[in-house]
Motif scaffolding. Structure first.
Motif, PDB file in Angstrom:
ATOM      1  N   VAL A 170     -11.581  54.120 -18.391  1.00 24.95           N
ATOM      2  CA  VAL A 170     -11.239  52.978 -19.460  1.00 24.95           C
ATOM      3  C   VAL A 170     -12.340  52.988 -20.550  1.00 24.95           C
ATOM      4  O   VAL A 170     -12.180  53.204 -21.608  1.00 24.95           O
ATOM      5  CB  VAL A 170     -10.822  51.738 -18.772  1.00 24.95           C
ATOM      6  CG1 VAL A 170     -10.404  50.773 -20.143  1.00 24.95           C
ATOM      7  CG2 VAL A 170      -9.561  51.832 -17.788  1.00 24.95           C
ATOM      8  N   LEU A 171     -13.468  53.147 -19.836  1.00 18.72           N
ATOM      9  CA  LEU A 171     -14.697  52.905 -20.984  1.00 18.72           C
ATOM     10  C   LEU A 171     -14.802  54.076 -21.631  1.00 18.72           C
ATOM     11  O   LEU A 171     -15.114  53.861 -22.992  1.00 18.72           O
ATOM     12  CB  LEU A 171     -16.037  52.907 -19.847  1.00 18.72           C
ATOM     13  CG  LEU A 171     -16.459  51.403 -19.411  1.00 18.72           C
ATOM     14  CD1 LEU A 171     -17.581  51.595 -18.153  1.00 18.72           C
ATOM     15  CD2 LEU A 171     -16.792  50.621 -20.486  1.00 18.72           C
ATOM     16  N   PHE A 172     -14.892  55.489 -21.302  1.00 23.11           N
ATOM     17  CA  PHE A 172     -14.706  56.596 -22.054  1.00 23.11           C
ATOM     18  C   PHE A 172     -13.597  56.606 -22.999  1.00 23.11           C
ATOM     19  O   PHE A 172     -13.767  56.962 -24.177  1.00 23.11           O
ATOM     20  CB  PHE A 172     -15.025  57.676 -21.261  1.00 23.11           C
ATOM     21  CG  PHE A 172     -16.200  58.014 -20.713  1.00 23.11           C
ATOM     22  CD1 PHE A 172     -17.200  58.564 -21.606  1.00 23.11           C
ATOM     23  CD2 PHE A 172     -16.648  57.973 -19.529  1.00 23.11           C
ATOM     24  CE1 PHE A 172     -18.544  58.662 -21.116  1.00 23.11           C
ATOM     25  CE2 PHE A 172     -17.918  58.080 -19.114  1.00 23.11           C
ATOM     26  CZ  PHE A 172     -18.999  58.566 -19.894  1.00 23.11           C
ATOM     27  N   ALA A 173     -12.522  56.187 -22.560  1.00 22.73           N
ATOM     28  CA  ALA A 173     -11.292  56.290 -23.489  1.00 22.73           C
ATOM     29  C   ALA A 173     -11.546  55.205 -24.594  1.00 22.73           C
ATOM     30  O   ALA A 173     -11.307  55.459 -25.689  1.00 22.73           O
ATOM     31  CB  ALA A 173     -10.011  56.068 -22.908  1.00 22.73           C
ATOM     32  N   MET A 174     -12.080  54.071 -24.516  1.00 22.15           N
ATOM     33  CA  MET A 174     -12.433  53.195 -25.344  1.00 22.15           C
ATOM     34  C   MET A 174     -13.369  53.443 -26.345  1.00 22.15           C
ATOM     35  O   MET A 174     -13.385  53.304 -27.550  1.00 22.15           O
ATOM     36  CB  MET A 174     -12.359  51.644 -24.788  1.00 22.15           C
ATOM     37  CG  MET A 174     -12.255  50.397 -25.703  1.00 22.15           C
ATOM     38  SD  MET A 174     -10.756  50.437 -26.509  1.00 22.15           S
ATOM     39  CE  MET A 174     -11.106  49.507 -27.958  1.00 22.15           C
ATOM     40  N   ILE A 175     -14.560  54.197 -25.672  1.00 19.86           N
ATOM     41  CA  ILE A 175     -15.550  54.522 -26.737  1.00 19.86           C
ATOM     42  C   ILE A 175     -15.107  55.540 -27.573  1.00 19.86           C
ATOM     43  O   ILE A 175     -15.330  55.527 -28.676  1.00 19.86           O
ATOM     44  CB  ILE A 175     -16.875  54.924 -25.721  1.00 19.86           C
ATOM     45  CG1 ILE A 175     -17.529  53.840 -25.077  1.00 19.86           C
ATOM     46  CG2 ILE A 175     -17.803  55.958 -26.558  1.00 19.86           C
ATOM     47  CD1 ILE A 175     -18.388  54.247 -24.134  1.00 19.86           C
ATOM     48  N   GLN A 176     -14.085  56.358 -27.093  1.00 17.41           N
ATOM     49  CA  GLN A 176     -13.597  57.654 -27.900  1.00 17.41           C
ATOM     50  C   GLN A 176     -12.624  56.950 -28.940  1.00 17.41           C
ATOM     51  O   GLN A 176     -12.721  57.294 -30.176  1.00 17.41           O
ATOM     52  CB  GLN A 176     -12.675  58.567 -27.187  1.00 17.41           C
ATOM     53  CG  GLN A 176     -11.978  59.378 -27.987  1.00 17.41           C
ATOM     54  CD  GLN A 176     -13.072  60.323 -28.789  1.00 17.41           C
ATOM     55  OE1 GLN A 176     -13.679  60.904 -28.201  1.00 17.41           O
ATOM     56  NE2 GLN A 176     -12.674  60.484 -30.217  1.00 17.41           N
ATOM     57  N   TYR A 177     -11.914  55.921 -28.589  1.00 10.51           N
ATOM     58  CA  TYR A 177     -11.099  55.013 -29.479  1.00 10.51           C
ATOM     59  C   TYR A 177     -11.961  54.358 -30.629  1.00 10.51           C
ATOM     60  O   TYR A 177     -11.353  54.549 -31.964  1.00 10.51           O
ATOM     61  CB  TYR A 177     -10.182  53.895 -28.797  1.00 10.51           C
ATOM     62  CG  TYR A 177      -9.233  53.200 -29.669  1.00 10.51           C
ATOM     63  CD1 TYR A 177      -8.051  53.817 -29.618  1.00 10.51           C
ATOM     64  CD2 TYR A 177      -9.557  52.072 -30.151  1.00 10.51           C
ATOM     65  CE1 TYR A 177      -6.999  53.060 -30.571  1.00 10.51           C
ATOM     66  CE2 TYR A 177      -8.524  51.404 -30.876  1.00 10.51           C
ATOM     67  CZ  TYR A 177      -7.359  52.097 -31.181  1.00 10.51           C
ATOM     68  OH  TYR A 177      -6.153  51.391 -32.020  1.00 10.51           O
ATOM     69  N   GLU A 195      -1.488  49.116 -28.560  1.00 11.59           N
ATOM     70  CA  GLU A 195      -2.372  50.114 -28.418  1.00 11.59           C
ATOM     71  C   GLU A 195      -3.094  50.225 -26.975  1.00 11.59           C
ATOM     72  O   GLU A 195      -3.469  51.282 -26.406  1.00 11.59           O
ATOM     73  CB  GLU A 195      -3.631  49.848 -29.427  1.00 11.59           C
ATOM     74  CG  GLU A 195      -3.222  50.006 -30.954  1.00 11.59           C
ATOM     75  CD  GLU A 195      -2.861  51.856 -31.112  1.00 11.59           C
ATOM     76  OE1 GLU A 195      -3.552  52.547 -31.100  1.00 11.59           O
ATOM     77  OE2 GLU A 195      -1.724  51.815 -31.483  1.00 11.59           O
ATOM     78  N   ALA A 196      -3.300  48.857 -26.403  1.00  8.51           N
ATOM     79  CA  ALA A 196      -3.955  48.832 -25.153  1.00  8.51           C
ATOM     80  C   ALA A 196      -2.979  49.484 -24.150  1.00  8.51           C
ATOM     81  O   ALA A 196      -3.641  50.208 -23.034  1.00  8.51           O
ATOM     82  CB  ALA A 196      -4.176  47.233 -24.689  1.00  8.51           C
ATOM     83  N   HIS A 206      -9.984  44.494 -24.959  1.00  6.31           N
ATOM     84  CA  HIS A 206      -9.761  43.182 -25.388  1.00  6.31           C
ATOM     85  C   HIS A 206      -9.647  43.229 -27.188  1.00  6.31           C
ATOM     86  O   HIS A 206      -8.902  42.592 -27.731  1.00  6.31           O
ATOM     87  CB  HIS A 206     -10.343  41.972 -25.057  1.00  6.31           C
ATOM     88  CG  HIS A 206     -11.919  41.984 -25.589  1.00  6.31           C
ATOM     89  ND1 HIS A 206     -12.982  42.688 -25.613  1.00  6.31           N
ATOM     90  CD2 HIS A 206     -12.447  41.157 -26.618  1.00  6.31           C
ATOM     91  CE1 HIS A 206     -14.016  42.440 -25.963  1.00  6.31           C
ATOM     92  NE2 HIS A 206     -13.637  41.434 -26.732  1.00  6.31           N
ATOM     93  N   ASP A 207     -10.624  43.945 -27.668  1.00  5.45           N
ATOM     94  CA  ASP A 207     -10.450  43.871 -29.297  1.00  5.45           C
ATOM     95  C   ASP A 207      -9.861  45.431 -29.975  1.00  5.45           C
ATOM     96  O   ASP A 207      -9.967  45.574 -31.207  1.00  5.45           O
ATOM     97  CB  ASP A 207     -11.762  43.877 -30.205  1.00  5.45           C
ATOM     98  CG  ASP A 207     -12.282  42.392 -29.929  1.00  5.45           C
ATOM     99  OD1 ASP A 207     -11.583  41.510 -29.825  1.00  5.45           O
ATOM    100  OD2 ASP A 207     -13.731  42.335 -30.185  1.00  5.45           O
ATOM    101  N   ILE A 208      -9.141  46.004 -29.272  1.00  8.05           N
ATOM    102  CA  ILE A 208      -8.522  47.331 -29.469  1.00  8.05           C
ATOM    103  C   ILE A 208      -7.522  47.190 -30.718  1.00  8.05           C
ATOM    104  O   ILE A 208      -7.155  48.009 -31.648  1.00  8.05           O
ATOM    105  CB  ILE A 208      -7.826  48.038 -28.618  1.00  8.05           C
ATOM    106  CG1 ILE A 208      -7.318  49.383 -28.843  1.00  8.05           C
ATOM    107  CG2 ILE A 208      -6.478  46.994 -28.051  1.00  8.05           C
ATOM    108  CD1 ILE A 208      -6.833  50.075 -27.360  1.00  8.05           C
ATOM    109  N   GLY A 209      -7.027  45.879 -31.073  1.00 11.65           N
ATOM    110  CA  GLY A 209      -6.357  45.522 -32.428  1.00 11.65           C
ATOM    111  C   GLY A 209      -7.050  45.326 -33.717  1.00 11.65           C
ATOM    112  O   GLY A 209      -6.134  45.461 -34.629  1.00 11.65           O
ATOM    113  N   ILE A 210      -8.304  45.281 -33.399  1.00 15.49           N
ATOM    114  CA  ILE A 210      -9.108  45.452 -34.838  1.00 15.49           C
ATOM    115  C   ILE A 210      -8.879  46.614 -35.800  1.00 15.49           C
ATOM    116  O   ILE A 210      -8.569  46.271 -36.977  1.00 15.49           O
ATOM    117  CB  ILE A 210     -10.355  45.256 -34.337  1.00 15.49           C
ATOM    118  CG1 ILE A 210     -10.676  43.938 -33.889  1.00 15.49           C
ATOM    119  CG2 ILE A 210     -11.423  45.255 -35.775  1.00 15.49           C
ATOM    120  CD1 ILE A 210     -12.413  43.482 -33.343  1.00 15.49           C
TER     121      ILE A 210
END
Length: 173
Positions: free
Chosen positions: A7-14, A82-83, A56-60
């Motif tokens: 999840v960390l790597f996916a969100m860093i990529q996002y 998105e989450a 948590h902030d993926i909607g920004i």
């Protein structure tokens, strides 16, 4: 086994190319994990809390693209779809995806609090936001008294912002 690392790597990529946003969710994740462990969350609940803290902030991004702003209500509205996509791609179970997405959709909703994981996520986000937004001691004390409920979150807030005397005073606001 799917891990928080996925999840960390996916969100860093996002959020690639936005170091401030990446560092924000990494700090929120760290505080959420610290509080969750200290408050005795079970393994499954801790995993979901950690995933929610990361996303948590993926909607920004979509809020900024669509509306030119990214206030809390827009984050809560645009974040969950998105989450869900990101967490599904990481292979999380459907119940974990649904709870983490629900937390994403309520991380700026302070009343009612619906579960210890919800309370912890809000506290972790405040610990980071109060610092990042360079809030005054008066504002920090107000948040401390109005928002913080967990023993660990309160202790962290007092230590981080040097509030020991003021936080214990009933007349500090």
């Amino acid at each position: 086994m799917n891990t928080i690392q996925d999840v960390l790597f996916a969100m860093i990529q996002y959020d690639s190319g936005d170091p401030a946003r990446i560092q924000h969710f990494l700090k929120v994740h760290a505080f959420a994990r610290i509080i969750g462990l200290a408050e005795g969350l079970d393994t499954a609940s801790l995993f979901i809390l950690e995933a929610a803290a990361i996303i948590h902030d993926i909607g920004i991004q979509n809020a900024l693209k669509t509306y030119g702003r990214c206030d809390g209500p827009l984050q809560e509205k645009l974040g969950p779809p998105e989450a869900e996509k990101l967490l599904r791609a990481c292979g999380l179970t459907e119940p974990a995806i649904q709870r983490a997405s629900w937390l994403c959709a309520h991380h700026h909703t302070y009343r009612p609090i619906e579960g210890l994981d919800h309370q912890i996520l809000i506290e972790a986000d405040f610990l980071v936001n109060l610092f990042e937004e360079n809030e005054s001691k008066k504002a920090i004390l107000s948040v401390y008294h109005k928002i913080f409920r967990t023993k660990t979150g309160k202790e962290l807030c007092k230590m981080i912002f040097d509030l020991a005397e003021e936080a214990d005073s009933a007349n500090s606001i």
